[in-house]
Design a protein around this motif. Structure first.
Motif, PDB file in Angstrom:
ATOM      1  N   ILE A  80     -42.756  -0.203 -11.670  1.00 12.27           N
ATOM      2  CA  ILE A  80     -43.133  -0.089 -10.256  1.00 12.27           C
ATOM      3  C   ILE A  80     -44.565  -0.567 -10.050  1.00 12.27           C
ATOM      4  O   ILE A  80     -44.870  -1.302  -9.098  1.00 12.27           O
ATOM      5  N   ALA A  81     -45.462  -0.184 -10.966  1.00 12.03           N
ATOM      6  CA  ALA A  81     -46.856  -0.617 -10.858  1.00 12.03           C
ATOM      7  C   ALA A  81     -46.985  -2.124 -10.971  1.00 12.03           C
ATOM      8  O   ALA A  81     -47.795  -2.744 -10.264  1.00 12.03           O
ATOM      9  N   ALA A  82     -46.200  -2.734 -11.853  1.00 10.12           N
ATOM     10  CA  ALA A  82     -46.229  -4.195 -11.987  1.00 10.12           C
ATOM     11  C   ALA A  82     -45.757  -4.865 -10.703  1.00 10.12           C
ATOM     12  O   ALA A  82     -46.331  -5.873 -10.256  1.00 10.12           O
ATOM     13  N   LEU A  83     -44.732  -4.318 -10.075  1.00  8.56           N
ATOM     14  CA  LEU A  83     -44.249  -4.862  -8.803  1.00  8.56           C
ATOM     15  C   LEU A  83     -45.308  -4.714  -7.709  1.00  8.56           C
ATOM     16  O   LEU A  83     -45.447  -5.584  -6.842  1.00  8.56           O
ATOM     17  N   GLU A  84     -46.054  -3.629  -7.762  1.00  5.83           N
ATOM     18  CA  GLU A  84     -47.078  -3.385  -6.751  1.00  5.83           C
ATOM     19  C   GLU A  84     -48.223  -4.398  -6.795  1.00  5.83           C
ATOM     20  O   GLU A  84     -48.998  -4.502  -5.832  1.00  5.83           O
ATOM     21  N   THR A  85     -48.316  -5.176  -7.880  1.00  6.35           N
ATOM     22  CA  THR A  85     -49.328  -6.239  -7.937  1.00  6.35           C
ATOM     23  C   THR A  85     -48.944  -7.423  -7.056  1.00  6.35           C
ATOM     24  O   THR A  85     -49.733  -8.357  -6.902  1.00  6.35           O
ATOM     25  N   GLU A  86     -47.734  -7.427  -6.508  1.00  4.70           N
ATOM     26  CA  GLU A  86     -47.227  -8.463  -5.607  1.00  4.70           C
ATOM     27  C   GLU A  86     -47.273  -9.862  -6.233  1.00  4.70           C
ATOM     28  O   GLU A  86     -47.957 -10.768  -5.742  1.00  4.70           O
ATOM     29  N   LYS A 100     -34.172   2.892  -9.656  1.00  9.09           N
ATOM     30  CA  LYS A 100     -34.670   3.344  -8.356  1.00  9.09           C
ATOM     31  C   LYS A 100     -36.192   3.508  -8.392  1.00  9.09           C
ATOM     32  O   LYS A 100     -36.803   3.643  -9.453  1.00  9.09           O
ATOM     33  N   ASP A 101     -36.777   3.514  -7.215  1.00  6.78           N
ATOM     34  CA  ASP A 101     -38.212   3.737  -7.049  1.00  6.78           C
ATOM     35  C   ASP A 101     -38.402   5.207  -6.655  1.00  6.78           C
ATOM     36  O   ASP A 101     -38.208   5.585  -5.500  1.00  6.78           O
ATOM     37  N   LYS A 102     -38.790   6.038  -7.621  1.00 10.06           N
ATOM     38  CA  LYS A 102     -38.892   7.482  -7.392  1.00 10.06           C
ATOM     39  C   LYS A 102     -39.868   7.809  -6.273  1.00 10.06           C
ATOM     40  O   LYS A 102     -39.602   8.650  -5.413  1.00 10.06           O
ATOM     41  N   LYS A 103     -41.010   7.148  -6.279  1.00  3.61           N
ATOM     42  CA  LYS A 103     -42.050   7.403  -5.283  1.00  3.61           C
ATOM     43  C   LYS A 103     -41.545   7.140  -3.871  1.00  3.61           C
ATOM     44  O   LYS A 103     -41.744   7.944  -2.953  1.00  3.61           O
ATOM     45  N   ARG A 104     -40.854   6.013  -3.670  1.00  2.00           N
ATOM     46  CA  ARG A 104     -40.463   5.617  -2.311  1.00  2.00           C
ATOM     47  C   ARG A 104     -39.134   6.219  -1.868  1.00  2.00           C
ATOM     48  O   ARG A 104     -38.833   6.195  -0.675  1.00  2.00           O
ATOM     49  N   LEU A 105     -38.356   6.759  -2.798  1.00  2.00           N
ATOM     50  CA  LEU A 105     -37.194   7.529  -2.368  1.00  2.00           C
ATOM     51  C   LEU A 105     -37.644   8.798  -1.658  1.00  2.00           C
ATOM     52  O   LEU A 105     -36.983   9.288  -0.743  1.00  2.00           O
ATOM     53  N   THR A 106     -38.782   9.334  -2.093  1.00  2.00           N
ATOM     54  CA  THR A 106     -39.344  10.526  -1.446  1.00  2.00           C
ATOM     55  C   THR A 106     -40.178  10.160  -0.220  1.00  2.00           C
ATOM     56  O   THR A 106     -40.087  10.815   0.824  1.00  2.00           O
ATOM     57  N   ASN A 282     -33.931  19.371  -5.781  1.00  2.00           N
ATOM     58  CA  ASN A 282     -35.160  19.166  -6.564  1.00  2.00           C
ATOM     59  C   ASN A 282     -36.336  18.649  -5.723  1.00  2.00           C
ATOM     60  O   ASN A 282     -37.408  18.369  -6.258  1.00  2.00           O
ATOM     61  N   GLY A 283     -36.106  18.527  -4.410  1.00  2.00           N
ATOM     62  CA  GLY A 283     -37.194  18.160  -3.511  1.00  2.00           C
ATOM     63  C   GLY A 283     -37.409  16.672  -3.317  1.00  2.00           C
ATOM     64  O   GLY A 283     -38.310  16.268  -2.576  1.00  2.00           O
ATOM     65  N   SER A 284     -36.581  15.834  -3.961  1.00  2.00           N
ATOM     66  CA  SER A 284     -36.731  14.388  -3.784  1.00  2.00           C
ATOM     67  C   SER A 284     -36.304  13.942  -2.390  1.00  2.00           C
ATOM     68  O   SER A 284     -36.824  12.955  -1.870  1.00  2.00           O
ATOM     69  N   PHE A 285     -35.314  14.638  -1.818  1.00  2.00           N
ATOM     70  CA  PHE A 285     -34.834  14.354  -0.468  1.00  2.00           C
ATOM     71  C   PHE A 285     -34.969  15.612   0.384  1.00  2.00           C
ATOM     72  O   PHE A 285     -34.785  16.731  -0.123  1.00  2.00           O
ATOM     73  N   ASP A 286     -35.243  15.416   1.675  1.00  2.00           N
ATOM     74  CA  ASP A 286     -35.053  16.541   2.573  1.00  2.00           C
ATOM     75  C   ASP A 286     -33.555  16.684   2.836  1.00  2.00           C
ATOM     76  O   ASP A 286     -32.758  15.823   2.471  1.00  2.00           O
TER      77      ASP A 286
END
Length: 373
Positions: A80-86, A100-106, A282-286
């Motif tokens: 995910i961090a590598a992708l964030e370098t665009e 999946k992208d854990k950060k952006r699923l939340t 587990n709090g990943s989704f409302d």
């Protein structure tokens, strides 16, 4: 200074690797290329060949290797961090899935009123700063046979099909195996995977070769007999006898068949539902998001038409869904991002007849598996 190569790939990979980078991606000198793969023989060797092709074209490639991910697993944070370098170009060469992208699923990214649950989708579809191709479950055999093809012919076929579907009202699909289903495409636009990913924001599979569209929400009615391969949460099933799937109000209402593939497909849909509900706990989704994702695990999310004349049904959905003379439906998430789910399971119908209703007239796109436009 010289080094011993870690990945000494077969010579036959050079031609399709160059075709991917030069003809599909139109790679330019000094562009940054991110290649994401797994420590699995075929995908690692293909990735190494792509790396060398990028270098030969004057680009700057980087390979990131992560463990194999299934449809419901999270990608590693480093990916995910590598992708964030665009980077300019992203190539996902995975044994199964990118993850999946854990950060952006939340906490999804929002752009122009649209929510994005993965950094890759946000950068490509939203900001349009990257272009990419993804090849989940690619093998050396598939890569060699189906990537170095006549892209001009493929693009002509895809253009004709997309133009026929564009601004259509409804599609009906019938087939010798018993399939008979209708669904609305009002307000939907066709997507084209024709191997031309030269502009920012573009992307698709390699091998390429399909035109696909998201059925309008809750509009599909009828019966599908899957008599080709069927993708599962893990792996692909090739049924000995057709699997019958009833669709009502856009959702799968029943799955029957004498083959174990019917039970496997049902289990995969349940997995998609249960995983979404577990993410509420587990709090990943409302609660609202989790219930929506669970419900959409049974929604008819895609209809696609295979147009790659070099592809065969081999029990690998990446190639199978591109086979000329077939169509496929996917259960789960759609490509218009208004029916999100954690799964997207493609399955094939052989020798279909495909008709689109447009301006009150019926246009036959394919007859018994033959393109007639």
């Amino acid at each position: 200074m010289s080094f011993d190569r870690v990945f000494d790939y077969p010579e036959v990979l050079k031609k399709p690797a160059m075709a991917a980078m030069q003809h599909a991606m139109k790679l330019k000198a000094n562009e940054k290329v991110l290649i994401i793969t797994n420590p699995v023989r075929d995908v690692a060797l293909i990735s190494s060949a792509l790396y060398d092709a990028a270098v030969e074209l004057g680009a700057i490639p980087t390979i990131v290797i992560q463990p194999v991910k299934t449809l419901v697993d999270f990608a590693e944070p480093a990916v995910i961090a590598a992708l964030e370098t665009e980077p300019d170009v992203v190539c996902s060469i995975s044994a199964e899935k990118l993850g999946k992208d854990k950060k952006r699923l939340t906490n999804p990214e929002e752009y122009n009123g649209q929510k994005y649950y993965h950094i890759h989708d946000f950068l490509r579809e939203g900001k349009k700063t990257v272009r990419s191709f993804w090849s989940p479950s690619i093998t050396i055999d598939t890569f060699v046979r189906t990537v170095a093809i006549d892209y001009i012919e493929l693009q002509k076929d895809c253009s004709k099909v997309a133009e026929a579907i564009k601004n259509g009202e409804k599609i009906r699909v019938t087939a010798p195996g018993g399939t008979d289903i209708e669904f609305s495409i009002a307000g939907r636009k066709p997507f084209v995977d024709d191997g031309n990913f030269s502009e920012k924001g573009e992307g698709g599979n390699l091998p390429a070769g399909e035109v696909f569209i998201s059925p309008a929400l809750e509009s599909a009615e009828g019966t599908i007999f899957f008599d080709g391969s069927i993708s599962l949460v893990e792996g692909v099933a090739v049924p000995r006898t057709p699997v019958k799937v009833e669709i009502k109000n856009g959702y799968v209402s029943s799955i029957t068949g004498d083959d174990t593939a019917a039970e496997q497909l049902e289990a995969s849909l349940k997995s998609g539902e249960q995983t979404a509900l577990e993410r509420i706990e587990n709090g990943s989704f409302d609660k609202k998001t989790g219930e929506r994702f669970a419900k959409n695990a049974r929604h008819l999310g895609e209809f696609g038409i295979g147009l790659n004349r070099a592809a065969d049904i081999v029990g690998n959905m990446l190639e199978d869904e591109k086979v000329y003379g077939t169509c496929h439906f996917a259960i789960g998430s759609n490509y218009d991002n208004d029916a999100e789910a954690l799964i997207h399971l493609d399955a094939l119908v052989k020798s279909p007849t495909i008709e689109v209703i447009k301006e009150g007239k019926s246009i036959t796109i394919m007859k018994d598996g033959e393109l007639i436009l």
